[in-house]
Write a protein that holds these residues in place. Structure first.
Motif, PDB file in Angstrom:
ATOM      1  N   ALA A  68      11.260 -37.604 -18.041  1.00  0.00           N
ATOM      2  CA  ALA A  68      10.250 -38.644 -18.277  1.00  0.00           C
ATOM      3  C   ALA A  68      10.625 -39.931 -17.539  1.00  0.00           C
ATOM      4  O   ALA A  68       9.763 -40.581 -16.933  1.00  0.00           O
ATOM      5  N   THR A  69      11.891 -40.266 -17.563  1.00  0.00           N
ATOM      6  CA  THR A  69      12.355 -41.459 -16.850  1.00  0.00           C
ATOM      7  C   THR A  69      12.151 -41.300 -15.346  1.00  0.00           C
ATOM      8  O   THR A  69      11.693 -42.227 -14.669  1.00  0.00           O
ATOM      9  N   ALA A  70      12.456 -40.128 -14.821  1.00  0.00           N
ATOM     10  CA  ALA A  70      12.277 -39.876 -13.392  1.00  0.00           C
ATOM     11  C   ALA A  70      10.805 -39.981 -12.993  1.00  0.00           C
ATOM     12  O   ALA A  70      10.473 -40.543 -11.949  1.00  0.00           O
ATOM     13  N   TRP A  71       9.904 -39.467 -13.832  1.00  0.00           N
ATOM     14  CA  TRP A  71       8.466 -39.572 -13.564  1.00  0.00           C
ATOM     15  C   TRP A  71       8.022 -41.031 -13.586  1.00  0.00           C
ATOM     16  O   TRP A  71       7.257 -41.469 -12.726  1.00  0.00           O
ATOM     17  N   GLN A  72       8.478 -41.783 -14.560  1.00  0.00           N
ATOM     18  CA  GLN A  72       8.114 -43.200 -14.641  1.00  0.00           C
ATOM     19  C   GLN A  72       8.573 -43.944 -13.397  1.00  0.00           C
ATOM     20  O   GLN A  72       7.813 -44.737 -12.828  1.00  0.00           O
ATOM     21  N   GLU A  73       9.803 -43.692 -12.985  1.00  0.00           N
ATOM     22  CA  GLU A  73      10.319 -44.353 -11.788  1.00  0.00           C
ATOM     23  C   GLU A  73       9.532 -43.946 -10.547  1.00  0.00           C
ATOM     24  O   GLU A  73       9.250 -44.773  -9.685  1.00  0.00           O
ATOM     25  N   PHE A  74       9.169 -42.672 -10.459  1.00  0.00           N
ATOM     26  CA  PHE A  74       8.363 -42.206  -9.326  1.00  0.00           C
ATOM     27  C   PHE A  74       7.019 -42.934  -9.297  1.00  0.00           C
ATOM     28  O   PHE A  74       6.581 -43.399  -8.248  1.00  0.00           O
ATOM     29  N   TYR A  89      14.327 -31.605 -12.668  1.00  0.00           N
ATOM     30  CA  TYR A  89      13.102 -32.405 -12.772  1.00  0.00           C
ATOM     31  C   TYR A  89      11.807 -31.607 -12.809  1.00  0.00           C
ATOM     32  O   TYR A  89      10.754 -32.162 -13.111  1.00  0.00           O
ATOM     33  N   GLY A  90      11.865 -30.350 -12.424  1.00  0.00           N
ATOM     34  CA  GLY A  90      10.657 -29.550 -12.325  1.00  0.00           C
ATOM     35  C   GLY A  90      10.122 -29.569 -10.906  1.00  0.00           C
ATOM     36  O   GLY A  90      10.307 -30.536 -10.168  1.00  0.00           O
ATOM     37  N   LYS A 104      13.907 -36.396 -21.798  1.00  0.00           N
ATOM     38  CA  LYS A 104      13.959 -37.853 -21.619  1.00  0.00           C
ATOM     39  C   LYS A 104      14.316 -38.197 -20.173  1.00  0.00           C
ATOM     40  O   LYS A 104      13.739 -39.115 -19.578  1.00  0.00           O
ATOM     41  N   PHE A 105      15.251 -37.467 -19.608  1.00  0.00           N
ATOM     42  CA  PHE A 105      15.675 -37.663 -18.225  1.00  0.00           C
ATOM     43  C   PHE A 105      14.494 -37.444 -17.273  1.00  0.00           C
ATOM     44  O   PHE A 105      14.262 -38.235 -16.356  1.00  0.00           O
ATOM     45  N   MET A 116      20.444 -30.898 -26.123  1.00  0.00           N
ATOM     46  CA  MET A 116      20.472 -30.836 -24.679  1.00  0.00           C
ATOM     47  C   MET A 116      19.051 -30.869 -24.100  1.00  0.00           C
ATOM     48  O   MET A 116      18.787 -31.596 -23.179  1.00  0.00           O
ATOM     49  N   GLU A 117      18.167 -30.054 -24.672  1.00  0.00           N
ATOM     50  CA  GLU A 117      16.777 -30.004 -24.186  1.00  0.00           C
ATOM     51  C   GLU A 117      16.081 -31.353 -24.356  1.00  0.00           C
ATOM     52  O   GLU A 117      15.326 -31.775 -23.490  1.00  0.00           O
TER      53      GLU A 117
END
Length: 63
Positions: free
Chosen positions: A10-16, A40-41, A7-8, A1-2
């Protein structure tokens, strides 16, 4: 899960960074700031919210 969550995020940061924060925006709209921060933090969510607040004031000039 972690590992999936990492990964989720990291993908959100890349898209941002590519100017496409849609994933975080959708989560903000659905779960609110606290829910989005949990996924997302706080740093990424705050950056996306700042981006949203600054782009709401932009206008497009007509030629």
């Amino acid at each position: 899960m972690e590992q999936a969550l990492k990964k989720f995020r990291a993908t959100a940061w890349q898209e941002f960074m590519l100017g496409r924060p849609d994933q975080v925006i959708t989560t903000l709209d659905t779960l609110g700031p606290a829910g989005a921060e949990e996924i997302y933090g706080a740093d990424l969510v705050q950056r996306v919210r700042k981006l949203l607040s600054s782009t709401n004031h932009m206008t497009v000039a007509r030629r």
